[in-house]
Design a protein around this motif. Structure first.
Motif, PDB file in Angstrom:
ATOM      1  N   ALA A   1     -20.599  76.000  14.961  1.00 47.69           N
ATOM      2  CA  ALA A   1     -19.943  76.335  13.516  1.00 47.69           C
ATOM      3  C   ALA A   1     -20.332  77.577  12.916  1.00 47.69           C
ATOM      4  CB  ALA A   1     -20.206  75.105  12.669  1.00 47.69           C
ATOM      5  N   GLY A   2     -21.111  78.352  13.836  1.00 45.73           N
ATOM      6  CA  GLY A   2     -21.498  79.658  13.272  1.00 45.73           C
ATOM      7  C   GLY A   2     -22.693  79.688  12.136  1.00 45.73           C
ATOM      8  N   LYS A   3     -23.240  78.693  11.962  1.00 43.70           N
ATOM      9  CA  LYS A   3     -24.328  78.690  11.154  1.00 43.70           C
ATOM     10  C   LYS A   3     -25.548  79.659  11.650  1.00 43.70           C
ATOM     11  CE  LYS A   3     -23.800  73.974   9.114  1.00 43.70           C
ATOM     12  NZ  LYS A   3     -24.444  72.672   9.065  1.00 43.70           N
ATOM     13  N   PRO A   4     -26.252  80.324  10.654  1.00 45.84           N
ATOM     14  CA  PRO A   4     -27.450  80.895  11.173  1.00 45.84           C
ATOM     15  C   PRO A   4     -28.540  79.924  11.615  1.00 45.84           C
ATOM     16  CG  PRO A   4     -26.768  81.845   9.039  1.00 45.84           C
ATOM     17  CD  PRO A   4     -25.959  80.766   9.306  1.00 45.84           C
TER      18      PRO A   4
ATOM     19  N   LYS B   1     -36.629  86.004   4.822  1.00 50.61           N
ATOM     20  CA  LYS B   1     -35.852  86.735   3.675  1.00 50.61           C
ATOM     21  C   LYS B   1     -34.525  87.146   4.227  1.00 50.61           C
ATOM     22  CE  LYS B   1     -35.761  89.938  -0.223  1.00 50.61           C
ATOM     23  NZ  LYS B   1     -34.698  90.916  -0.121  1.00 50.61           N
ATOM     24  N   ASN B   2     -34.660  88.064   5.063  1.00 45.71           N
ATOM     25  CA  ASN B   2     -33.428  88.426   6.074  1.00 45.71           C
ATOM     26  C   ASN B   2     -32.727  87.298   6.672  1.00 45.71           C
ATOM     27  OD1 ASN B   2     -34.412  91.050   5.420  1.00 45.71           O
ATOM     28  ND2 ASN B   2     -35.365  91.497   7.757  1.00 45.71           N
ATOM     29  N   PHE B   3     -33.543  86.274   7.287  1.00 49.64           N
ATOM     30  CA  PHE B   3     -32.717  85.062   7.714  1.00 49.64           C
ATOM     31  C   PHE B   3     -31.827  84.530   6.680  1.00 49.64           C
ATOM     32  CE2 PHE B   3     -32.805  80.754   8.692  1.00 49.64           C
ATOM     33  CZ  PHE B   3     -31.717  80.746   9.893  1.00 49.64           C
ATOM     34  N   GLY B   4     -32.635  84.259   5.324  1.00 50.22           N
ATOM     35  CA  GLY B   4     -31.904  83.556   4.493  1.00 50.22           C
ATOM     36  C   GLY B   4     -30.640  84.457   3.873  1.00 50.22           C
ATOM     37  N   GLU B   5     -30.907  85.678   3.875  1.00 46.58           N
ATOM     38  CA  GLU B   5     -29.581  86.570   3.563  1.00 46.58           C
ATOM     39  C   GLU B   5     -28.311  86.650   4.510  1.00 46.58           C
ATOM     40  OE1 GLU B   5     -31.288  90.479   2.972  1.00 46.58           O
ATOM     41  OE2 GLU B   5     -32.281  89.832   0.881  1.00 46.58           O
ATOM     42  N   MET B   6     -28.611  86.198   5.548  1.00 43.42           N
ATOM     43  CA  MET B   6     -27.465  85.740   6.652  1.00 43.42           C
ATOM     44  C   MET B   6     -26.815  84.758   6.077  1.00 43.42           C
ATOM     45  SD  MET B   6     -29.675  86.404  10.086  1.00 43.42           S
ATOM     46  CE  MET B   6     -28.264  85.955  11.366  1.00 43.42           C
ATOM     47  N   ILE B   7     -27.215  83.815   5.192  1.00 47.91           N
ATOM     48  CA  ILE B   7     -26.557  82.688   5.016  1.00 47.91           C
ATOM     49  C   ILE B   7     -25.484  82.499   4.030  1.00 47.91           C
ATOM     50  CG2 ILE B   7     -26.904  80.300   3.937  1.00 47.91           C
ATOM     51  CD1 ILE B   7     -29.640  80.364   4.556  1.00 47.91           C
TER      52      ILE B   7
ATOM     53  N   THR C   1     -47.370  92.669  29.729  1.00 43.96           N
ATOM     54  CA  THR C   1     -45.888  93.153  29.979  1.00 43.96           C
ATOM     55  C   THR C   1     -45.325  93.042  28.787  1.00 43.96           C
ATOM     56  OG1 THR C   1     -44.209  92.560  31.405  1.00 43.96           O
ATOM     57  CG2 THR C   1     -45.438  90.720  30.537  1.00 43.96           C
ATOM     58  N   ASP C   2     -44.014  93.812  28.563  1.00 47.10           N
ATOM     59  CA  ASP C   2     -43.183  93.818  27.645  1.00 47.10           C
ATOM     60  C   ASP C   2     -42.391  92.316  27.794  1.00 47.10           C
ATOM     61  OD1 ASP C   2     -43.736  96.401  26.808  1.00 47.10           O
ATOM     62  OD2 ASP C   2     -42.061  97.323  27.572  1.00 47.10           O
ATOM     63  N   PHE C   3     -42.326  91.837  26.331  1.00 50.13           N
ATOM     64  CA  PHE C   3     -41.777  90.660  26.470  1.00 50.13           C
ATOM     65  C   PHE C   3     -40.895  90.661  24.910  1.00 50.13           C
ATOM     66  CE2 PHE C   3     -45.764  89.598  24.231  1.00 50.13           C
ATOM     67  CZ  PHE C   3     -45.202  88.743  23.375  1.00 50.13           C
ATOM     68  N   PRO C   4     -39.824  89.752  24.984  1.00 51.31           N
ATOM     69  CA  PRO C   4     -39.033  89.621  23.792  1.00 51.31           C
ATOM     70  C   PRO C   4     -39.927  88.859  22.761  1.00 51.31           C
ATOM     71  CG  PRO C   4     -37.516  89.040  25.447  1.00 51.31           C
ATOM     72  CD  PRO C   4     -39.106  89.047  26.158  1.00 51.31           C
ATOM     73  N   ALA C   5     -39.977  89.458  21.437  1.00 52.32           N
ATOM     74  CA  ALA C   5     -40.514  89.142  20.327  1.00 52.32           C
ATOM     75  C   ALA C   5     -39.524  88.497  19.381  1.00 52.32           C
ATOM     76  CB  ALA C   5     -41.241  90.127  19.623  1.00 52.32           C
ATOM     77  N   ILE C   6     -38.411  89.128  19.096  1.00 48.63           N
ATOM     78  CA  ILE C   6     -37.217  88.728  18.296  1.00 48.63           C
ATOM     79  C   ILE C   6     -35.938  88.901  19.102  1.00 48.63           C
ATOM     80  CG2 ILE C   6     -35.795  88.707  16.317  1.00 48.63           C
ATOM     81  CD1 ILE C   6     -38.174  89.838  14.939  1.00 48.63           C
ATOM     82  N   VAL C   7     -35.188  87.731  19.391  1.00 43.26           N
ATOM     83  CA  VAL C   7     -33.701  87.870  20.114  1.00 43.26           C
ATOM     84  C   VAL C   7     -32.630  87.454  19.018  1.00 43.26           C
ATOM     85  CG1 VAL C   7     -34.870  87.423  22.379  1.00 43.26           C
ATOM     86  CG2 VAL C   7     -33.973  85.631  21.099  1.00 43.26           C
ATOM     87  N   ARG C   8     -31.608  87.871  19.231  1.00 44.02           N
ATOM     88  CA  ARG C   8     -30.356  87.534  18.610  1.00 44.02           C
ATOM     89  C   ARG C   8     -29.089  87.566  19.346  1.00 44.02           C
ATOM     90  NH1 ARG C   8     -27.622  89.765  12.815  1.00 44.02           N
ATOM     91  NH2 ARG C   8     -26.118  88.097  12.908  1.00 44.02           N
ATOM     92  N   ARG C   9     -28.320  86.630  19.368  1.00 45.21           N
ATOM     93  CA  ARG C   9     -27.020  86.626  19.794  1.00 45.21           C
ATOM     94  C   ARG C   9     -26.078  86.136  18.942  1.00 45.21           C
ATOM     95  NH1 ARG C   9     -24.107  86.433  24.705  1.00 45.21           N
ATOM     96  NH2 ARG C   9     -25.448  87.892  25.410  1.00 45.21           N
ATOM     97  N   ASP C  10     -25.370  86.621  18.303  1.00 41.81           N
ATOM     98  CA  ASP C  10     -24.396  86.140  17.054  1.00 41.81           C
ATOM     99  C   ASP C  10     -25.113  85.555  16.057  1.00 41.81           C
ATOM    100  OD1 ASP C  10     -21.955  87.394  18.517  1.00 41.81           O
ATOM    101  OD2 ASP C  10     -22.072  85.540  19.655  1.00 41.81           O
ATOM    102  N   ASN C  11     -24.873  84.197  15.893  1.00 41.51           N
ATOM    103  CA  ASN C  11     -25.620  83.585  14.839  1.00 41.51           C
ATOM    104  C   ASN C  11     -26.959  82.855  15.222  1.00 41.51           C
ATOM    105  OD1 ASN C  11     -23.954  81.806  16.448  1.00 41.51           O
ATOM    106  ND2 ASN C  11     -24.461  80.173  15.022  1.00 41.51           N
TER     107      ASN C  11
ATOM    108  N   ASN D   1     -25.061  69.084   6.538  1.00 43.86           N
ATOM    109  CA  ASN D   1     -24.916  69.299   5.222  1.00 43.86           C
ATOM    110  C   ASN D   1     -25.659  70.732   4.759  1.00 43.86           C
ATOM    111  OD1 ASN D   1     -23.569  67.103   4.727  1.00 43.86           O
ATOM    112  ND2 ASN D   1     -25.323  65.853   3.705  1.00 43.86           N
ATOM    113  N   SER D   2     -26.308  71.219   5.953  1.00 44.91           N
ATOM    114  CA  SER D   2     -26.913  72.503   5.555  1.00 44.91           C
ATOM    115  C   SER D   2     -26.244  73.562   5.828  1.00 44.91           C
ATOM    116  CB  SER D   2     -28.259  72.530   6.631  1.00 44.91           C
ATOM    117  OG  SER D   2     -27.961  72.896   7.741  1.00 44.91           O
ATOM    118  N   ALA D   3     -26.620  74.831   5.527  1.00 44.26           N
ATOM    119  CA  ALA D   3     -25.908  75.845   5.498  1.00 44.26           C
ATOM    120  C   ALA D   3     -26.657  76.928   6.584  1.00 44.26           C
ATOM    121  CB  ALA D   3     -25.847  76.894   4.237  1.00 44.26           C
TER     122      ALA D   3
END
Length: 201
Positions: free
Chosen positions: A71-74, A194-200, A164-174, A37-39
């Motif tokens: 389903a492509g939900k964030p 806030k940015n995450f919420g705006e992806m909804i 060492t360098d390591f990923p702090a934020i990753v994103r692939r599609d949703n 039921n969530s977005a």
């Protein structure tokens, strides 16, 4: 409505409070119906990878999470929740993750104090809406002994360095992962949520 998955491992209340302070409706989800039921969905997590993946499996909530991804939900994984999104972890053995993203979780190299705990600097790799409003001088709060070592470099939005360098934020599609705790990272963390919420949609 954002579903914060409760599988017995996670910093749920502070994430819930941070979302509410932003005016984002959230529910601490214990059923697949609540996830359905969530977005959008947040997968939190603290502790050991093995225990977390077992409890997530035993909860039966992987089904709802998998359907949300398809389903492509964030979907946002936080700290250990981010690590669970990947193929496998070598924390105290070798354990399969959810496999939504390609990559492996390894322990920080010998000679580094673990856990990596405290504030550290984000270094931008690519422009992405999840980083909207951030400057080049942003710091966020980490608590982790293992990190994403092998992954798709094009999925890395921000790097961090701890020996060492390591990923702090990753994103692939949703699908988004944050190795740090945005809910404990002051104004920077609030902006990211806030940015995450705006992806909804």
């Amino acid at each position: 409505m954002i579903a914060i998955i409760d599988y017995g491992v996670g910093n749920l209340k502070s994430v819930y409070k941070a979302l509410n302070n932003l005016g984002l409706q959230a529910v601490i989800a214990t059923t697949n119906q609540e996830i359905h039921n969530s977005a959008a969905v947040i997968l939190p997590g603290v502790g050991a990878f093995k225990d977390a993946i077992i409890q997530l499996s035993d909860s039966g909530l992987i089904k709802g999470l998998t359907k949300s991804v398809a389903a492509g939900k964030p979907v946002l994984g936080i700290c250990l929740g981010m690590q669970l999104l990947f193929d496998k972890s070598f924390e105290d053995g070798e354990f399969q993750g959810l496999g939504f993203l390609k990559g492996e979780i390894h322990r920080f190299e010998e000679g580094l104090k673990v856990p990596h705990m405290g504030w550290n600097h984000l270094k931008k790799n690519i422009d992405d809406p999840i980083g909207r409003g951030l400057t080049d001088e942003e710091y966020v709060y980490f608590v982790h002994s293992y990190y994403l070592k092998t992954c798709q470099p094009k999925d890395v939005v921000y790097w961090c360095n701890y020996g060492t360098d390591f990923p702090a934020i990753v994103r692939r599609d949703n699908i988004i992962g944050m190795q740090f705790h945005p809910e404990k990272s002051g104004k920077t963390g609030i902006q990211l949520l806030k940015n995450f919420g705006e992806m909804i949609g």
